[in-house]
Design a protein around this motif. Structure first.
Motif, mmCIF file in Angstrom:
data_model
loop_
_atom_site.group_PDB
_atom_site.id
_atom_site.type_symbol
_atom_site.label_atom_id
_atom_site.label_comp_id
_atom_site.label_asym_id
_atom_site.label_seq_id
_atom_site.Cartn_x
_atom_site.Cartn_y
_atom_site.Cartn_z
ATOM 1 N N LEU A 114 0.882 -1.168 0.000
ATOM 2 C CA LEU A 114 0.000 0.000 0.000
ATOM 3 C C LEU A 114 0.915 1.211 0.000
ATOM 4 O O LEU A 114 1.694 1.393 0.936
ATOM 5 C CB LEU A 114 -0.904 0.002 1.227
ATOM 6 C CG LEU A 114 -2.079 0.987 1.277
ATOM 7 C CD1 LEU A 114 -3.083 0.570 2.354
ATOM 8 C CD2 LEU A 114 -1.641 2.425 1.550
ATOM 9 N N LEU A 178 -2.726 7.797 -4.334
ATOM 10 C CA LEU A 178 -2.539 6.364 -4.148
ATOM 11 C C LEU A 178 -1.921 5.764 -5.404
ATOM 12 O O LEU A 178 -2.382 6.031 -6.524
ATOM 13 C CB LEU A 178 -3.876 5.686 -3.866
ATOM 14 C CG LEU A 178 -4.346 5.613 -2.409
ATOM 15 C CD1 LEU A 178 -5.786 5.090 -2.345
ATOM 16 C CD2 LEU A 178 -3.435 4.712 -1.597
ATOM 17 N N SER A 180 -0.433 2.203 -5.091
ATOM 18 C CA SER A 180 -0.538 0.754 -4.922
ATOM 19 C C SER A 180 -1.529 0.472 -3.796
ATOM 20 O O SER A 180 -1.521 1.164 -2.772
ATOM 21 C CB SER A 180 0.816 0.124 -4.580
ATOM 22 O OG SER A 180 1.745 0.306 -5.623
ATOM 23 N N LEU A 181 -2.345 -0.575 -3.982
ATOM 24 C CA LEU A 181 -3.347 -0.920 -2.968
ATOM 25 C C LEU A 181 -3.608 -2.424 -3.024
ATOM 26 O O LEU A 181 -4.558 -2.892 -3.666
ATOM 27 C CB LEU A 181 -4.642 -0.141 -3.207
ATOM 28 C CG LEU A 181 -5.733 -0.293 -2.137
ATOM 29 C CD1 LEU A 181 -5.238 0.277 -0.798
ATOM 30 C CD2 LEU A 181 -7.013 0.400 -2.571
ATOM 31 N N LEU A 260 -8.185 -3.580 0.137
ATOM 32 C CA LEU A 260 -7.375 -2.966 1.188
ATOM 33 C C LEU A 260 -6.712 -4.039 2.050
ATOM 34 O O LEU A 260 -7.397 -4.909 2.611
ATOM 35 C CB LEU A 260 -8.266 -2.064 2.055
ATOM 36 C CG LEU A 260 -7.571 -1.196 3.099
ATOM 37 C CD1 LEU A 260 -6.740 -0.123 2.413
ATOM 38 C CD2 LEU A 260 -8.614 -0.546 4.018
#
Length: 370
Positions: A114, A178, A180-181, A260
């Motif tokens: 993340l 954001l 990368s997740l 997530l």
């Protein structure tokens, strides 16, 4: 401009004098015949604050203050003049452009990631300095491009030959991207504007230069000295740091929330570090001694304590931080120009992930000494 400043100072001191007398022109006292106790102020103004001018008449108290200053200057700001010399001036006028960005990265098991970073924020302004005192103002340039965010930076630096003390406070809300997740977008990088974050970082560093007679940090970062020959030094000191970071992913689209890696959509980091700081710094002087390159690298190892309001609650952990600085200075007579890159970073470990945060800045400066 100098004449106007002098007239203003003259007017102020005149108001402080007895009625009907100019404080800068009062002759000897009419009763005792002694010299004016405020004459030295006018003399300083006339010679542009050259405080060591032997013709200045200092009364007893200003003389004591000057003697204390001279002792401190000899003790904490003396150099081997084969390596470092003063600039011969007390004043500096500088124009600055300042840009900064921060990153947040969380690494989970099975290489799940993340990560996010801020936009490059930018400020510009001007400063005027007399010896160690500077006054100036920086304008938020992001407002000109309609992508302003709530943010604040404050920096204080004091550097002498033997040691340096640095304080910084940075806070921001929103404005992150954001990239990368978890397994979202098949684990590939993407770009998503993310405002569910608020970050506040505070750092205090104090460190000692072992080779302080031959190495000048001020030559590379505050332009108050000239480094004549290449020299380096070991560094040791203390680092105090505090982070208060809030990440709220509840506003993300449903498919992003499903990817997530965290157990819940909200996480709060709140911890304080106390660490021993150590490293090395070096100035390279390039002929014909107009160019100066500096590299300063430091690492910190110590104790981390999380607060009760943190998601991990109160815990005792190992603190790992770093600080890196690069500077390039060009001097030409009274003029100078500089590019400085600074970066600080902090690691946070627990059983579920590793968190790494950084703050990096670039400062471009042009100025003149007088």
């Amino acid at each position: 401009m100098w004449i106007r400043v002098r007239h203003i100072l003259l007017a102020v001191m005149t108001l402080a004098a007895p009625l009907g007398m100019s404080a800068l022109e009062m002759p000897a006292d009419s009763v005792s015949g002694s010299k004016s106790q405020t004459r030295w102020i006018g003399q300083l103004i006339d010679n542009r604050f050259q405080i060591h001018d032997s013709t200045i008449y200092y009364p007893a108290f200003p003389r004591v203050i000057l003697d204390i200053y001279n002792w401190g200057d000899r003790t904490f700001n003396s150099y081997d003049e084969r390596y470092v010399v003063g600039t011969g001036t007390n004043w500096k006028l500088q124009g600055k452009a300042y840009g900064w960005a921060e990153t947040q990265t969380m690494l989970f098991p099975k290489n799940s990631l993340l990560s996010m970073h801020s936009n490059l924020y930018s400020d510009a302004g001007a400063y005027i300095s007399f010896m160690a005192v500077s006054v100036g103002y920086m304008w938020n340039m992001d407002k000109l491009f309609d992508h302003d965010t709530k943010r604040h930076t404050f920096n204080f630096d004091f550097t002498c030959s033997r040691f340096s003390i640095n304080y910084s406070s940075v806070s921001s809300e929103g404005g992150m991207i954001l990239t990368s997740l978890g397994d979202y977008n098949d684990g590939k990088d993407f770009r998503y504007d993310f405002d569910g974050v608020s970050i506040k970082n505070t750092n205090i560093d104090a460190y000692y230069f072992f080779n302080h007679s031959r190495y000048s940090h001020a030559a590379a970062y505050s332009f108050s000295k000239y480094q004549l020959r290449t020299a380096g030094t070991a560094i040791v000191g203390l680092n105090l740091a505090e982070m208060d970071s809030n990440l709220d992913f509840s506003g993300l689209p449903e498919d992003m929330r499903d990817a997530l890696p965290l157990e819940q959509p909200y996480f709060k980091f709140h911890h304080r570090d106390i660490a021993v700081l150590g490293g090395y710094a070096r100035n390279w002087v390039l002929k014909p001694r107009r160019w100066l390159l500096n590299m300063t690298l430091m690492g910190a190892l110590g104790y981390k304590r999380t607060y009760e309001d943190a998601t991990d609650a109160s815990r005792n952990l190992l603190a790992n931080n770093y600080k890196a600085c690069l500077s390039c200075v060009y001097n030409h007579r009274k003029l100078f120009a500089s590019a400085q890159l600074r970066s600080t970073g902090s690691l946070y470990y627990n059983s579920n992930f590793t968190h790494f945060s950084t703050f990096s800045s670039l400062t471009l400066t042009v100025g003149m000494r007088f």
